[in-house]
Design a protein around this motif. Structure first.
Motif, PDB file in Angstrom:
ATOM      1  N   TYR A 128      -6.616   5.851  -3.694  1.00 45.00           N
ATOM      2  CA  TYR A 128      -6.827   4.656  -4.502  1.00 45.00           C
ATOM      3  C   TYR A 128      -8.217   4.722  -5.114  1.00 45.00           C
ATOM      4  CZ  TYR A 128      -2.679   1.984  -3.074  1.00 45.00           C
ATOM      5  OH  TYR A 128      -1.393   1.545  -2.895  1.00 45.00           O
ATOM      6  N   TYR A 129      -8.325   4.218  -6.344  1.00 46.53           N
ATOM      7  CA  TYR A 129      -9.596   4.264  -7.054  1.00 46.53           C
ATOM      8  C   TYR A 129     -10.075   2.853  -7.396  1.00 46.53           C
ATOM      9  CZ  TYR A 129      -8.847   9.251  -7.519  1.00 46.53           C
ATOM     10  OH  TYR A 129      -8.660  10.577  -7.243  1.00 46.53           O
ATOM     11  N   HIS A 130     -11.380   2.729  -7.471  1.00 46.52           N
ATOM     12  CA  HIS A 130     -12.041   1.471  -7.830  1.00 46.52           C
ATOM     13  C   HIS A 130     -12.655   1.639  -9.213  1.00 46.52           C
ATOM     14  CE1 HIS A 130     -15.772  -1.285  -7.041  1.00 46.52           C
ATOM     15  NE2 HIS A 130     -14.932  -1.830  -7.894  1.00 46.52           N
ATOM     16  N   VAL A 145      -9.027   0.550   1.556  1.00 41.67           N
ATOM     17  CA  VAL A 145      -8.614  -0.280   0.429  1.00 41.67           C
ATOM     18  C   VAL A 145      -8.538  -1.733   0.866  1.00 41.67           C
ATOM     19  CG1 VAL A 145      -6.786  -0.738  -1.249  1.00 41.67           C
ATOM     20  CG2 VAL A 145      -7.328   1.618  -0.614  1.00 41.67           C
ATOM     21  N   PRO A 169     -12.599   7.955  -4.739  1.00 37.34           N
ATOM     22  CA  PRO A 169     -11.431   7.328  -4.101  1.00 37.34           C
ATOM     23  C   PRO A 169     -11.775   6.773  -2.731  1.00 37.34           C
ATOM     24  CG  PRO A 169     -11.233   9.731  -4.088  1.00 37.34           C
ATOM     25  CD  PRO A 169     -12.391   9.399  -4.981  1.00 37.34           C
ATOM     26  N   ILE A 190      -8.328  -2.105  -8.592  1.00 39.44           N
ATOM     27  CA  ILE A 190      -7.876  -1.207  -7.528  1.00 39.44           C
ATOM     28  C   ILE A 190      -6.622  -0.527  -8.048  1.00 39.44           C
ATOM     29  CG2 ILE A 190      -7.190  -1.002  -5.111  1.00 39.44           C
ATOM     30  CD1 ILE A 190      -9.986  -2.094  -5.508  1.00 39.44           C
ATOM     31  N   PRO A 209      -3.819   2.770  -7.729  1.00 42.50           N
ATOM     32  CA  PRO A 209      -3.294   3.966  -7.047  1.00 42.50           C
ATOM     33  C   PRO A 209      -3.541   5.207  -7.900  1.00 42.50           C
ATOM     34  CG  PRO A 209      -1.667   2.189  -7.055  1.00 42.50           C
ATOM     35  CD  PRO A 209      -2.766   1.778  -7.996  1.00 42.50           C
ATOM     36  N   LEU A 217       0.815  -1.208   0.000  1.00 42.32           N
ATOM     37  CA  LEU A 217       0.000   0.000   0.000  1.00 42.32           C
ATOM     38  C   LEU A 217       0.853   1.264   0.000  1.00 42.32           C
ATOM     39  CD1 LEU A 217      -2.917  -0.824   2.463  1.00 42.32           C
ATOM     40  CD2 LEU A 217      -3.058  -0.515  -0.014  1.00 42.32           C
TER      41      LEU A 217
END
Length: 394
Positions: A93-95, A252, A245, A163, A165, A88
C-alpha cells in the motif's frame, strides 16, 4: 478514561459566555463550539455504571459525537477501522499526498464545498488516469482519500492523504496488475496532470458563478483579474508526493487510525492556558528539510479563530473511496481481486465488521478491567445547537 489537563473546550470557555457575539462565525462554527463545550458534561446526560467485578460506581457523561471534537474521534476512528479491516488486500500500500498552492487555499476558505470537492475529485482522477495508462501501470486502481485542511500550526492548508493499493485490475478484469516493488506512480507526472485538471475545473466553476470572493480577493470577480491571478499557477510546481510502501496491512491500519478521524489539534498537544494565551506543540517542516518539534503561543481568540477555520460544511464527507474501492462496487471488486490473488476472506459480518469485535463490552472498569453495567440514565439538560440567528453575524 484519563482526563487531559487542558482541553480545547477550556479555551472556548476562557473567552466567556458571550464571546461569539463579537466575532463573525457561521452557524456551523457556533454549533461546533457548543458541542465541544458540552462534550462529556452533565449537559448532555449520561449513564451511571456499576462494575461487575469490584462494584465500583462511575458516572459516564455522553459524548457530543461532533466530527470536529478532539474527545470524540478516537471511538469514531476505532469503529471505522473495524469495518475497514475486511477491505485490506495482501499487497503493498502506498501513501500519496496532493496539496493546493497557497493562493488557492486562500479562496478555498470561502468556497469550501466547491474547492475541497475539486481537490478530492481531481486527485482521484489523476491517480486513476495515470494508473490506467499502459506506459505506467495499465490497470484500474482504487484509492481512499482523507481531507486535512490544517498545517501543524493550525493554519489553513488544504490537502488530501491517499491510501492506495499497489496495483489494480487489468482492463478486462481478468488479472491483478502489480506495481513494481517499492514504486507506485511517477510523482512528477501525477503533479503535472493534477495541476492541469484542477485549474481547468476551477475555471469551469468560476465561469458557472459557483465561487465567492471577499476582502482582498473581491477584485477576482472580474474575469480579466481572475485570469491574471490564475496564470502564475500554471507554471509553478504543485506539491504531490508518494511515500515508501507501508510495512504490511497492520501498518496501513495504524496509519489510518492516526489520520482518518484527526481534528485540527488534539488535546494532547495543548500545554498551557494563561494570561499570555494558549501554548501548544507543533512541528515545523521547513527547517533544513527536517521536522522540528516546537512550541507556539497564541492569544486565546486567535487560537479559536484558527481552530474554527477547519470546520467543514454540513454534510461534507472528508473520507471518500474511489475506483475499485468506491462504495457501490467495493465488495464485488474486492472479492474479484482476492480470487485473482488466491486469498481467502476472513469471516466478517454482512456489514464488514470483524466478528471478534462484537463481543467487546461497551464500558470497562478502569480499576479492575471488568465489564460495567448501566444502572441508571441521566437525561440531558439542553440540546447541542448554535445560538439563535440574531446572535450570529454570519
Amino acid at each position: 478514561m484519563a482526563h487531559c489537563a487542558l482541553e480545547v473546550a477550556d479555551v472556548f470557555r476562557s473567552l466567556g459566555p458571550g464571546w461569539h457575539q463579537s466575532v463573525n462565525l457561521s452557524l456551523g462554527q457556533l454549533k461546533v463550539v457548543s458541542a465541544i463545550e458540552q462534550c462529556r458534561s452533565a449537559a448532555l446526560g449520561g449513564h451511571v455504571l456499576r462494575c461487575e467485578g469490584c462494584a465500583a460506581i462511575e458516572v459516564a457523561y455522553n459524548s457530543c459525537r461532533n466530527r470536529h471534537c478532539p474527545k470524540c474521534q478516537a471511538a469514531a476512528a476505532r469503529r471505522w477501522l473495524e469495518a475497514r479491516q475486511a477491505d485490506l488486500l495482501p499487497v503493498e500500500y502506498y501513501h500519496v499526498v496532493f496539496t493546493l498552492p497557497a493562493a488557492i487555499s486562500e479562496i478555498a476558505y470561502y468556497n469550501k464545498a466547491v474547492i475541497y470537492g475539486l481537490l478530492f475529485d481531481m486527485a482521484a482522477e489523476t491517480l486513476r488516469t495515470i494508473a490506467a495508462d499502459p506506459k505506467h501501470l495499465g490497470a484500474q486502481i482504487g484509492a481512499t482519500l482523507v481531507l486535512h485542511t490544517w498545517g501543524s500550526a493550525l493554519t489553513h492548508h488544504p490537502h488530501v492523504h491517499g491510501i492506495v493499493p499497489g496495483g489494480g485490475l487489468s482492463p478486462d478484469r481478468s488479472r491483478w496488475v502489480a506495481c513494481r516493488p517499492g514504486f507506485f506512480l511517477p510523482v512528477r507526472v501525477l503533479s503535472r496532470l493534477f495541476r492541469r485538471r484542477f485549474l481547468e475545473e476551477l475555471e469551469a466553476v468560476y465561469h458557472r458563478g459557483q465561487l465567492q470572493f471577499f476582502g482582498e480577493h473581491t477584485e477576482l470577480i472580474d474575469p480579466g483579474v481572475f485570469a491574471k491571478w490564475l496564470a502564475p499557477m500554471r507554471a509553478c510546481e504543485w506539491v504531490v508526493y508518494a511515500k515508501r510502501p507501508f510495512a504490511g496491512p497492520e501498518a496501513v491500519l495504524a496509519y489510518l487510525s492516526r489520520y482518518t478521524h484527526r481534528v485540527a489539534i488534539s488535546n494532547q498537544r495543548l500545554i498551557s492556558l494563561d494570561e499570555r494565551g494558549v501554548t501548544f506543540r507543533w512541528k515545523d517542516y521547513r527547517v533544513d528539510g527536517r521536522t522540528r518539534n516546537k512550541t507556539m503561543t497564541l492569544a486565546a481568540n486567535e487560537f479559536v479563530r484558527r481552530f474554527l477555520l477547519h470546520v467543514l460544511p454540513a454534510g461534507f464527507h472528508r473520507i471518500r473511496h474511489y475506483g475499485v474501492l468506491a462504495n457501490p462496487s467495493r465488495r464485488e471488486n474486492l472479492s474479484k481481486i482476492r480470487a485473482l490473488l488466491h486469498v481467502a476472506l476472513e469471516a466478517v459480518d454482512p456489514d464488514g465488521d470483524v466478528s471478534s469485535c462484537a463481543a467487546q463490552p461497551s464500558f470497562v472498569c478502569r480499576h479492575c478491567g471488568s465489564p460495567m453495567i448501566i444502572i441508571d440514565m441521566l437525561q440531558r439538560s439542553r440540546p447541542i445547537r448554535a445560538p439563535p440567528p440574531e446572535q450570529c453575524h454570519a
